[in-house]
Design an enzyme around this catalytic site. Structure first.
Site, PDB file in Angstrom:
ATOM      1  N   ILE A  12       7.391 -11.745   3.840  1.00 29.05           N
ATOM      2  CA  ILE A  12       6.766 -11.743   2.521  1.00 29.05           C
ATOM      3  C   ILE A  12       5.575 -10.791   2.449  1.00 29.05           C
ATOM      4  O   ILE A  12       4.969 -10.654   1.408  1.00 29.05           O
ATOM      5  CB  ILE A  12       6.307 -13.151   2.107  1.00 29.05           C
ATOM      6  CG1 ILE A  12       5.267 -13.675   3.079  1.00 29.05           C
ATOM      7  CG2 ILE A  12       7.461 -14.098   1.976  1.00 29.05           C
ATOM      8  CD1 ILE A  12       4.626 -14.961   2.645  1.00 29.05           C
ATOM      9  N   SER A  13       5.232 -10.120   3.560  1.00 31.04           N
ATOM     10  CA  SER A  13       4.072  -9.237   3.579  1.00 31.04           C
ATOM     11  C   SER A  13       4.499  -7.792   3.383  1.00 31.04           C
ATOM     12  O   SER A  13       5.217  -7.236   4.217  1.00 31.04           O
ATOM     13  CB  SER A  13       3.342  -9.386   4.918  1.00 31.04           C
ATOM     14  OG  SER A  13       2.510  -8.288   5.149  1.00 31.04           O
ATOM     15  N   PRO A  14       4.076  -7.115   2.301  1.00 33.96           N
ATOM     16  CA  PRO A  14       4.446  -5.706   2.111  1.00 33.96           C
ATOM     17  C   PRO A  14       4.099  -4.819   3.295  1.00 33.96           C
ATOM     18  O   PRO A  14       4.910  -3.972   3.678  1.00 33.96           O
ATOM     19  CB  PRO A  14       3.682  -5.307   0.841  1.00 33.96           C
ATOM     20  CG  PRO A  14       3.577  -6.585   0.073  1.00 33.96           C
ATOM     21  CD  PRO A  14       3.373  -7.652   1.114  1.00 33.96           C
ATOM     22  N   CYS A  69       4.148  -5.609   6.370  1.00 37.34           N
ATOM     23  CA  CYS A  69       5.205  -5.878   7.360  1.00 37.34           C
ATOM     24  C   CYS A  69       6.516  -5.230   6.942  1.00 37.34           C
ATOM     25  O   CYS A  69       7.275  -4.730   7.782  1.00 37.34           O
ATOM     26  CB  CYS A  69       5.402  -7.383   7.531  1.00 37.34           C
ATOM     27  SG  CYS A  69       3.993  -8.241   8.265  1.00 37.34           S
ATOM     28  N   HIS A  70       6.793  -5.245   5.628  1.00 37.99           N
ATOM     29  CA  HIS A  70       8.025  -4.621   5.134  1.00 37.99           C
ATOM     30  C   HIS A  70       8.088  -3.163   5.568  1.00 37.99           C
ATOM     31  O   HIS A  70       9.133  -2.659   5.995  1.00 37.99           O
ATOM     32  CB  HIS A  70       8.072  -4.654   3.597  1.00 37.99           C
ATOM     33  CG  HIS A  70       8.102  -6.027   3.018  1.00 37.99           C
ATOM     34  ND1 HIS A  70       8.001  -6.258   1.670  1.00 37.99           N
ATOM     35  CD2 HIS A  70       8.221  -7.229   3.596  1.00 37.99           C
ATOM     36  CE1 HIS A  70       8.042  -7.553   1.445  1.00 37.99           C
ATOM     37  NE2 HIS A  70       8.170  -8.168   2.597  1.00 37.99           N
TER      38      HIS A  70
END
Length: 838
Positions: A212-214, A216-217
């Site tokens: 859910i963390s951009p 991390c994306h």
């Protein structure tokens, strides 16, 4: 799934064998729990620093029996190893507690005396072991397996205890049924002969990640583009244990954090550039040309300092239900305008081809979907999104995972009673909307729970929804709030004034007429009275009106499913469940019921769960004369939690006071229970012993919901762990201490050290939670509470344990007539000890 274990430990062997039977591959972490550094490592996961310790997706379980039950309930293809049938399950539980409290203890004491102390076991040790084996022999003489007519986890756990004796060549000739049983069990376990060799074969790590963390994306998408496989470690930085582990790698304890062969990198932009520099086949994603690279770097800093910052600031406000200011929205628009300008000049953000700047910016722009931000005024950004997404492997699947994880992270607290139709409506509406509710079952008869509820909701009614500080009660208000706040369109609650008027009318018909008549009839029948003719006719008239509504159209208020149908569905379901109302005369209602059920995800399964819970509630409510025989004595600590739980549940027990020191009582008990222990429960012919097994049985069969013994495998595993901690360690140490105290004998330092360690562990359990297994009162609290009553009787100082002191005081409010009972217990104990000293 990680398993911290040691091959020589029988409890570890039990878990490994259950895993093999289920076809589970563990990520095996072989440890020596006697080494200080290993104990310290384990303590971060498990305050008792024992093995086996099991970790799945951040959920930590210890105690082999709790792990075994969790594995079967969460990963078993069926319930054969741990049957759902309450009577069969209660026997399996009894055998597990028999192993934990007697079989394993007597065997390990005997074996360690020979192997570790190099001594001959004492006569007392020999007799304990013979008694345990004699009981096991009687179990497997009656049937092929220890608890039922097929293999269960009780067989596997007991097998590990018994086969431990083979290491010292213990002669089992006197127990032929056990020998035959061992052969039967081992035949059913895959590859049992190669068991020790297979233990050391590690397989792929079990991976489940929450995306859910951009930032991390970005790292994940760059790795996908490079064809690099990341070993994803789901990390909750709000969890103290996980944050502490992360801090050892990254002093800022932020995610993402990358570890590549010992080299640690954090900050998503540093990670993506590192990945390209080290693992890229060429420099296209992060060009070496100074001019082009400078533009890529500029776009990366534009993302972190401007675009992502504006987006995340507004998302935080929206999550808090705070309206962003015009200035904040203008800053966001300006940032997107800049991106629009960048991708108007060229096809990508920094060059004529895809770079890491595009991937990082895509992660930020994708987060706009959480805000339902309209990108129509930015056509070049929309086209750029499509271009970048098309160049990233499996991007569509990745976005689905992100959206699913996002929904999980945005759950709302929903306080409810499962058998109450008004509570059911919101759950079904949430399912239809694809929203996750954080379900919090409540017992409206528990004064502590009602006190908690009243602090949130002055009317202390159920259901109640808490959405990031916004509190809504009354089921119809909740369902309308959910639809108007989270629905993608107005289908469930149409904006068209005429259609909405019809939906509202049906909702008021439900609450004021149909449900009201059903409730009246249920109330009368629960009092063992017959409804009046007038009440029967009113109910019929309500059903007739609904049939009429459905003559005009396929659904209750419109030509499609609306919230009116969902609310009426649970009302009609209650009509059938609680009143066994015959719907043969209402063909349109029956057809409509099927249509609505088909239109809601997993609705049929949900209604079956409601039926099971309701069926369990109706007999307990209607048959007030139903009683169970409890062979017990109130001075017996194992009997006390059973008595307390029964009072809490409002169950009527036929108390058969039994003293195991009285020959006539003892003979009577032996006819019921071959282990001749108390408490022993007889419920309509079903005989059960061991207090912990009885607690589970009573909660499963007679509690109004599953809060006392949760159905959720993770929550249940924590309850099991606490029960086995009490059964195997804490209860015995407190009993030994109180026995010496009441005799006015000195208590050894060794005994007091064990008590102190147990108290410290419970203090840790109660850190940041009101009860020993979590946020709700469970049967584990009743079990452990009795051990603390013993300590309280001996004036044990709990000043250094504020969590325990708070919890102990609160527990007294859950048990009717507690103080008078405790006074009787002390008197009875002193009388018993005096008679034994004569």
């Amino acid at each position: 799934m990680e398993l911290y274990y040691n091959i020589v430990s029988p409890p570890c062997q039990s878990v490994l064998l259950v895993g093999k039977k289920l076809g589970i591959t563990f990520d095996l972490k072989e440890v020596n729990p006697h080494l200080p550094e290993v104990r310290e490592q384990l303590r971060k996961l498990n305050p008792q620093h024992t093995i086996p310790t099991f970790v799945e997706d951040g959920h930590v379980i210890w105690e082999s029996y709790a792990i075994a039950i969790y594995l079967v309930e969460n990963h078993g293809k069926d319930d054969s190893l741990y049957p759902r049938d309450s009577k069969v399950r209660s026997v399996v539980n009894q055998r597990l507690f028999f192993d934990n409290g007697l079989m394993f203890k007597s065997a390990i004491e005997y074996v360690e005396c020979i192997l570790k102390k190099k001594l001959e076991p004492t006569e007392e040790m020999q007799q304990k072991l013979k008694k345990a084996l004699g009981l096991l022999e009687s179990f497997v003489k009656e049937r092929s397996f220890v608890a039922t007519d097929h293999l269960t986890i009780a067989d596997i756990c007991l097998l590990s205890s018994v086969t431990m004796l083979a290491g010292i060549k213990y002669d089992l000739a006197a127990f032929p049924a056990i020998s035959a049983w061992v052969a039967r069990v081992t035949d059913e376990l895959p590859g049992y002969g190669e068991f020790h060799q297979e233990l050391h074969e590690k397989s792929m790590e079990y991976i489940k990640t929450l995306l859910i963390s951009p930032p991390c994306h970005s790292a994940i998408l760059v790795a996908k583009k490079l064809g690099v496989t990341l070993n994803l470690k789901k990390t909750n930085i709000q969890d103290p244990v996980e944050r502490d582990a992360l801090t050892k790698l990254n002093p800022q304890h932020t995610i993402p954090t990358l570890v590549d062969n010992g080299h640690v990198v954090w900050e998503s932009y540093a990670i993506v550039t590192y990945l390209v520099d080290v693992h890229g086949k060429d420099d296209t994603l992060y060009p070496k040309d100074p001019k082009v690279r400078s533009v890529v770097n500029q776009r990366l800093f534009f993302d972190i300092g401007t675009l992502y910052k504006q987006i995340i600031d507004i998302i935080h406000l929206v999550f808090k239900k705070v309206q962003p200011t015009d200035e904040q929205m203008e800053k966001l628009k300006k940032a997107i305008d800049l991106l629009e300008h960048f991708v108007t000049e060229r096809s990508y953000a920094a060059a004529d081809h895809l770079t890491v700047a595009d991937i990082c910016l895509l992660g930020s722009v994708s987060a706009l979907s959480w805000l339902k931000y309209d990108l129509e005024p930015f056509p070049h950004v929309k086209a750029w999104i499509a271009r970048v997404a098309s160049e990233l492997p499996d991007y569509a699947e990745f976005r689905k995972e992100v959206e699913a994880a996002t929904k999980d992270s945005l759950s709302m607290d929903y306080y409810y009673n499962f058998v109450s139709p008004p509570s059911q409506s919101a759950i079904l509406v949430a399912r239809k909307l694809g929203i996750k509710l954080n379900l919090k079952p409540m017992n409206i008869y528990d004064p502590v729970e009602m006190d908690t509820l009243s602090k949130i909701n002055p009317y202390h009614t159920l259901p109640m929804l808490v959405d990031d500080g916004t509190i809504i009660f009354e089921s119809y208000a909740i369902v309308l709030y959910l639809v108007e706040t989270y629905a993608k369109n107005d289908a469930l609650y149409p904006k068209d004034p005429k259609v909405r008027c019809a939906v509202n009318q049906r909702l008021f018909f439900d609450v004021g007429t149909l449900y009201k008549q059903i409730y009246e009839n249920i109330h009368v029948q629960l009092q063992d009275r017959q409804p009046t003719e007038k009440q029967v006719q009113r109910l019929k008239k309500g059903a007739d009106v609904l049939e009429h509504f459905l003559t005009e159209r396929s659904y209750a208020a419109a030509d499609q499913l609306t919230v009116a149908d969902i609310c009426l569905l649970v009302t009609v379901n209650a009509l059938a469940l609680w009143l066994s109302y015959e719907l043969e005369a209402y063909p349109r209602i029956r057809d409509w019921f099927r249509r609505v059920t088909d239109g809601i995800p997993d609705c049929a399964k949900f209604l079956r769960e409601v039926e099971d819970a309701t069926r369990a509630t109706i007999p307990a409510s209607r048959d007030q004369k139903h009683t169970m025989d409890l062979y017990y004595h109130i001075r017996s600590a194992p009997c006390q939690p059973v008595v307390y739980l029964a009072r809490h549940l409002g169950l009527e027990l036929n108390h058969k006071v039994t003293s195991v020191y009285d020959p006539s009582d003892f003979e009577a008990l032996k006819k019921v229970n071959p282990q001749h222990t108390i408490p022993t429960l007889v419920d309509n012919g079903h005989v059960l012993w061991d207090s912990h097994a009885i607690l589970i049985y009573m909660a499963e069969k007679y509690a109004v919901d599953d809060s006392l013994y949760p159905k959720d495998p993770c929550e249940r595993s924590v309850v099991h762990q606490r029960l086995f901690f009490d059964s195997g360690i804490f209860q015995m140490s407190t009993l030994q201490a109180i026995s010496q105290h009441l005799r006015n004998n000195p208590i050894s330092d060794e005994h007091m050290a064990k008590v102190k360690r147990g108290v410290e562990i419970v203090e840790m359990y109660l850190t940041d939670r009101p009860y020993v297994a979590g946020q709700k009162l469970t049967i584990a609290d009743f079990s452990i509470f009795v051990s603390f009553c013993s300590l309280d009787m001996m004036k044990y100082d709990l000043t250094a344990y504020p969590n325990v002191s708070r919890w102990f005081a609160k527990m007294g409010t859950h048990i009717p007539d507690l103080e008078p009972t405790r006074k009787v217990i002390e008197v009875e104990l002193r009388a018993l000890l005096e008679s034994m000293n004569k």
